[in-house]
Design a protein around this motif. Sequence first.
Motif, PDB file in Angstrom:
ATOM      1  N   VAL A 142      28.845 123.317  99.558  1.00 24.14           N
ATOM      2  CA  VAL A 142      28.765 122.146 100.186  1.00 24.14           C
ATOM      3  C   VAL A 142      27.440 122.088 101.078  1.00 24.14           C
ATOM      4  O   VAL A 142      27.575 123.240 101.752  1.00 24.14           O
ATOM      5  N   PRO A 143      26.514 121.158 100.954  1.00 24.30           N
ATOM      6  CA  PRO A 143      25.407 121.416 101.793  1.00 24.30           C
ATOM      7  C   PRO A 143      25.742 121.147 103.122  1.00 24.30           C
ATOM      8  O   PRO A 143      26.678 120.809 103.410  1.00 24.30           O
ATOM      9  N   GLU A 144      24.939 122.129 104.019  1.00 24.98           N
ATOM     10  CA  GLU A 144      25.456 122.389 105.279  1.00 24.98           C
ATOM     11  C   GLU A 144      25.786 121.234 106.208  1.00 24.98           C
ATOM     12  O   GLU A 144      26.620 121.262 106.749  1.00 24.98           O
ATOM     13  N   GLU A 145      24.785 120.120 106.083  1.00 19.26           N
ATOM     14  CA  GLU A 145      25.130 118.903 107.098  1.00 19.26           C
ATOM     15  C   GLU A 145      26.507 118.194 106.735  1.00 19.26           C
ATOM     16  O   GLU A 145      27.270 117.725 107.508  1.00 19.26           O
ATOM     17  N   LEU A 146      26.756 118.141 105.423  1.00 16.90           N
ATOM     18  CA  LEU A 146      28.233 117.580 105.046  1.00 16.90           C
ATOM     19  C   LEU A 146      29.097 118.450 105.469  1.00 16.90           C
ATOM     20  O   LEU A 146      30.283 117.840 105.815  1.00 16.90           O
ATOM     21  N   LEU A 147      29.126 119.571 105.337  1.00 16.80           N
ATOM     22  CA  LEU A 147      30.189 120.555 105.653  1.00 16.80           C
ATOM     23  C   LEU A 147      30.326 120.679 107.178  1.00 16.80           C
ATOM     24  O   LEU A 147      31.525 120.523 107.647  1.00 16.80           O
ATOM     25  N   ALA A 148      29.460 120.404 107.872  1.00 10.59           N
ATOM     26  CA  ALA A 148      29.538 120.241 109.246  1.00 10.59           C
ATOM     27  C   ALA A 148      30.477 119.176 109.675  1.00 10.59           C
ATOM     28  O   ALA A 148      31.143 118.970 110.390  1.00 10.59           O
ATOM     29  N   LEU A 149      30.012 117.921 108.991  1.00 11.05           N
ATOM     30  CA  LEU A 149      30.600 116.584 109.310  1.00 11.05           C
ATOM     31  C   LEU A 149      32.219 116.845 108.729  1.00 11.05           C
ATOM     32  O   LEU A 149      33.092 116.362 109.625  1.00 11.05           O
ATOM     33  N   TYR A 150      32.140 117.273 107.690  1.00  9.95           N
ATOM     34  CA  TYR A 150      33.874 117.734 107.140  1.00  9.95           C
ATOM     35  C   TYR A 150      34.376 118.375 108.308  1.00  9.95           C
ATOM     36  O   TYR A 150      35.359 118.144 108.644  1.00  9.95           O
ATOM     37  N   GLU A 151      33.966 119.341 108.927  1.00 13.10           N
ATOM     38  CA  GLU A 151      34.654 120.293 109.686  1.00 13.10           C
ATOM     39  C   GLU A 151      34.804 119.812 111.057  1.00 13.10           C
ATOM     40  O   GLU A 151      35.848 119.865 111.616  1.00 13.10           O
ATOM     41  N   ARG A 152      33.970 118.868 111.571  1.00  8.15           N
ATOM     42  CA  ARG A 152      34.083 118.073 112.852  1.00  8.15           C
ATOM     43  C   ARG A 152      35.304 116.998 112.674  1.00  8.15           C
ATOM     44  O   ARG A 152      36.051 117.092 113.390  1.00  8.15           O
TER      45      ARG A 152
END
Length: 246
Positions: A178-188
């Motif tokens: 998963v691309p970093e930016e999308l993963l960060a959104l997911y985690e948030r």
Amino acid sequence: MKADPSAQLTLLELQEIDSQAAQLRHQLAHPAEAAELAALAKRRVETDGWLRDQQIVVDDLTAAQAKADADVEQVKARRKRDQDRIDAGQIGNPKDLERMQHELATLERRISVLEDEEIEVMEQLETAQAGLDQMNADLAEVDARIVELTRARDTRAAELQERLTEIEDRRGPVAARVPEELLALYERIRAAKGSGAALLRARRCEGCMLTLDPGAISAIRGKADDDVVRCEECTRILVRTADSGL
Ligand SMILES: [Zn+2]
């Protein structure tokens, strides 16, 4: 935000892993045996306290019985000494003999009273000892159940931990897709909501279980495949598939 549709699909895989891991962690933190073990621990403290008190009662009565026995024996010994003297003809004076026989009768009554007391103490001791035995049996039963439940809980925890480790090992490679930016959104979102992504199935968000209104559906239809879509109700990332009803 834009992300390759395959990366968006991977979020569902990641969400499945995270949900399973969360469930396992919850089960580990809340073992089924916990409530009974807590109740048993409480009962053990209570029983142990009663047992200590009862042991004191038994000890006191044991001492009282020993004293009652000794009292009886002491008076009996005196009676024997007097009787022996009479039998040996050592008391020549009739007045002394009369006094001695009177004393013997007194000693006889005294022995009778002391023996009654001795029996009473013995009965109290038997009752107290029976109570103590019962408390010891209760405590042994509680301890056995604690051992049994603890073993069951620990066995189950080891199994859960093994599954959790396995799932955690699987997570890394999936998250890496998963691309970093999308993963960060997911985690948030996951941190706030418990889960970060949900499948849009038959126009319904499987995160909040609400069906999207026609306006929202029409807006999603207008989006490109690589647009990251969010649920308006729960803010989760909505992953579109052929089952989404679009
Ligand atoms: Zn939703």
